[in-house]
Design a protein around this motif. Structure first.
Motif, PDB file in Angstrom:
ATOM      1  N   CYS A 137      34.125  25.987  -9.490  1.00  0.00           N
ATOM      2  CA  CYS A 137      34.612  27.149  -8.724  1.00  0.00           C
ATOM      3  C   CYS A 137      35.408  27.866  -9.543  1.00  0.00           C
ATOM      4  O   CYS A 137      36.492  27.423 -10.303  1.00  0.00           O
ATOM      5  CB  CYS A 137      35.009  26.531  -7.516  1.00  0.00           C
ATOM      6  N   ASN A 138      35.435  29.296  -9.156  1.00  0.00           N
ATOM      7  CA  ASN A 138      36.150  30.133 -10.255  1.00  0.00           C
ATOM      8  C   ASN A 138      37.557  29.812  -9.723  1.00  0.00           C
ATOM      9  O   ASN A 138      37.791  29.457  -8.579  1.00  0.00           O
ATOM     10  CB  ASN A 138      35.723  31.610  -9.957  1.00  0.00           C
ATOM     11  N   LEU A 139      38.333  29.952 -10.777  1.00  0.00           N
ATOM     12  CA  LEU A 139      39.865  29.801 -10.318  1.00  0.00           C
ATOM     13  C   LEU A 139      40.742  30.679  -9.253  1.00  0.00           C
ATOM     14  O   LEU A 139      41.235  30.046  -8.349  1.00  0.00           O
ATOM     15  CB  LEU A 139      40.768  30.055 -11.880  1.00  0.00           C
ATOM     16  N   HIS A 140      40.211  31.879  -9.019  1.00  0.00           N
ATOM     17  CA  HIS A 140      40.641  32.691  -7.853  1.00  0.00           C
ATOM     18  C   HIS A 140      40.503  32.304  -6.753  1.00  0.00           C
ATOM     19  O   HIS A 140      41.361  32.113  -5.585  1.00  0.00           O
ATOM     20  CB  HIS A 140      40.446  34.112  -8.016  1.00  0.00           C
ATOM     21  N   THR A 141      38.972  31.637  -6.516  1.00  0.00           N
ATOM     22  CA  THR A 141      38.575  31.194  -5.112  1.00  0.00           C
ATOM     23  C   THR A 141      39.214  29.780  -4.735  1.00  0.00           C
ATOM     24  O   THR A 141      39.682  29.493  -3.708  1.00  0.00           O
ATOM     25  CB  THR A 141      37.069  30.965  -5.226  1.00  0.00           C
ATOM     26  N   ALA A 142      39.387  29.066  -5.821  1.00  0.00           N
ATOM     27  CA  ALA A 142      39.992  27.670  -5.797  1.00  0.00           C
ATOM     28  C   ALA A 142      41.417  27.857  -5.288  1.00  0.00           C
ATOM     29  O   ALA A 142      41.825  26.941  -4.615  1.00  0.00           O
ATOM     30  CB  ALA A 142      39.722  26.888  -7.066  1.00  0.00           C
ATOM     31  N   ALA A 143      42.113  28.672  -5.803  1.00  0.00           N
ATOM     32  CA  ALA A 143      43.608  28.825  -5.784  1.00  0.00           C
ATOM     33  C   ALA A 143      43.836  29.316  -4.423  1.00  0.00           C
ATOM     34  O   ALA A 143      44.464  28.916  -3.623  1.00  0.00           O
ATOM     35  CB  ALA A 143      44.099  29.769  -6.767  1.00  0.00           C
ATOM     36  N   LYS A 144      42.950  30.357  -3.748  1.00  0.00           N
ATOM     37  CA  LYS A 144      42.964  30.660  -2.316  1.00  0.00           C
ATOM     38  C   LYS A 144      42.751  29.428  -1.417  1.00  0.00           C
ATOM     39  O   LYS A 144      43.442  29.597  -0.433  1.00  0.00           O
ATOM     40  CB  LYS A 144      42.317  31.714  -2.151  1.00  0.00           C
ATOM     41  N   ARG A 145      41.919  28.792  -1.655  1.00  0.00           N
ATOM     42  CA  ARG A 145      41.598  27.544  -0.747  1.00  0.00           C
ATOM     43  C   ARG A 145      42.871  26.621  -0.652  1.00  0.00           C
ATOM     44  O   ARG A 145      43.332  26.288   0.385  1.00  0.00           O
ATOM     45  CB  ARG A 145      40.309  26.750  -1.405  1.00  0.00           C
ATOM     46  N   ARG A 146      43.483  26.384  -1.933  1.00  0.00           N
ATOM     47  CA  ARG A 146      44.624  25.437  -1.970  1.00  0.00           C
ATOM     48  C   ARG A 146      45.907  25.982  -1.352  1.00  0.00           C
ATOM     49  O   ARG A 146      46.559  25.375  -0.632  1.00  0.00           O
ATOM     50  CB  ARG A 146      44.808  25.104  -3.464  1.00  0.00           C
ATOM     51  N   PHE A 147      45.863  27.360  -1.434  1.00  0.00           N
ATOM     52  CA  PHE A 147      47.063  28.150  -1.019  1.00  0.00           C
ATOM     53  C   PHE A 147      46.983  28.174   0.549  1.00  0.00           C
ATOM     54  O   PHE A 147      47.813  28.135   0.956  1.00  0.00           O
ATOM     55  CB  PHE A 147      47.059  29.747  -1.562  1.00  0.00           C
ATOM     56  N   ASN A 148      45.749  28.385   1.240  1.00  0.00           N
ATOM     57  CA  ASN A 148      45.726  28.319   2.425  1.00  0.00           C
ATOM     58  C   ASN A 148      45.845  26.960   3.089  1.00  0.00           C
ATOM     59  O   ASN A 148      46.241  26.823   4.279  1.00  0.00           O
ATOM     60  CB  ASN A 148      44.112  28.752   2.836  1.00  0.00           C
ATOM     61  N   GLU A 149      45.725  26.020   2.259  1.00  0.00           N
ATOM     62  CA  GLU A 149      46.096  24.653   2.623  1.00  0.00           C
ATOM     63  C   GLU A 149      47.525  24.382   3.003  1.00  0.00           C
ATOM     64  O   GLU A 149      48.043  23.654   3.696  1.00  0.00           O
ATOM     65  CB  GLU A 149      45.550  23.587   1.923  1.00  0.00           C
TER      66      GLU A 149
END
Length: 222
Positions: A137-149
């Protein structure tokens, strides 16, 4: 599960927040497989050391993981920034890895129908698994997922900090000496950058069905 009287083992690998846990849980539920997250095991090990600060970490962890009830880990809050940071440190220690590796192998021997997710499952834990998935997964999308968690319990956390932590973790996992994050040559790549959960499950299921058909229908003809 069409082939309910036969066994299948699935390994899911990938970097942090690539969707491998979500994909592994969904495919496990669909095919009624016992699910194990190796990442959760490492987080629990990190949590235990941070909390109890044992003098002999190896002896302490051997005792804790000898009769571990895995189900209780799902009820614990192990996705804190502190635990995440410390987990990447202990993941580099081969002697600790061996303790957790033994637990994972015992799990795979006990449950012939299982799915294990992590970073070295296809290469070290289940090299003979019937199905191997590698999530990216691209870093930006992965970071947004983890951030939302994380922001549900950590109100002041910043997306930029999460992105930086993920980048560091993935580099560390890929370059560590023992059991680095690698894609097995037989792994099917699942890019979750723009993939919905439903489409992810469809893509994974199609390949699982192919493998089951190849493994059991061909065998019945012989």
């Amino acid at each position: 599960m069409k082939y309910k009287n036969n066994s299948i083992q699935i390994s899911c690998d990938g970097g942090a927040a690539t969707g491998k846990s979500t994909g592994a849980k969904m495919i496990s539920k669909k095919y009624k497989l016992k699910f194990l997250s190796s990442g959760l095991l490492y987080r629990y090990a990190g949590y235990l050391i941070l909390k109890y600060k044992p003098k002999n970490e190896l002896k302490f962890l051997r005792q804790k993981f000898k009769n571990l009830n895995y189900k209780k880990l799902d009820r614990m809050h192990l996705h804190t920034p502190e635990i995440s940071s410390y987990t990447s440190i202990i993941a580099k220690k081969n002697k600790i890895r061996n303790i957790l590796k033994k637990f994972q192998i015992r799990f795979s021997l006990k449950y012939k129908n299982c799915c294990i997710e992590g970073r070295d499952i296809s290469t070290k834990i289940l090299p003979k698994s019937d199905v191997k998935f590698f999530f990216i997964c691209n870093l930006h999308t992965a970071a947004k997922r983890r951030f939302n968690e994380l922001k549900k319990t950590h109100k002041k956390i910043k997306l930029s900090d999460v992105k930086k932590a993920l980048r560091i973790r993935n580099i560390s996992d890929s370059k560590r000496k023992h059991s680095p994050l690698l894609k097995h040559r037989n792994s099917v790549e699942i890019d979750t950058s723009k993939l919905s959960k439903s489409k992810m499950l469809i893509k994974m299921s199609e390949y699982v069905e192919e493998v089951l058909k190849r493994k059991y229908e061909n065998r019945s003809r012989n």
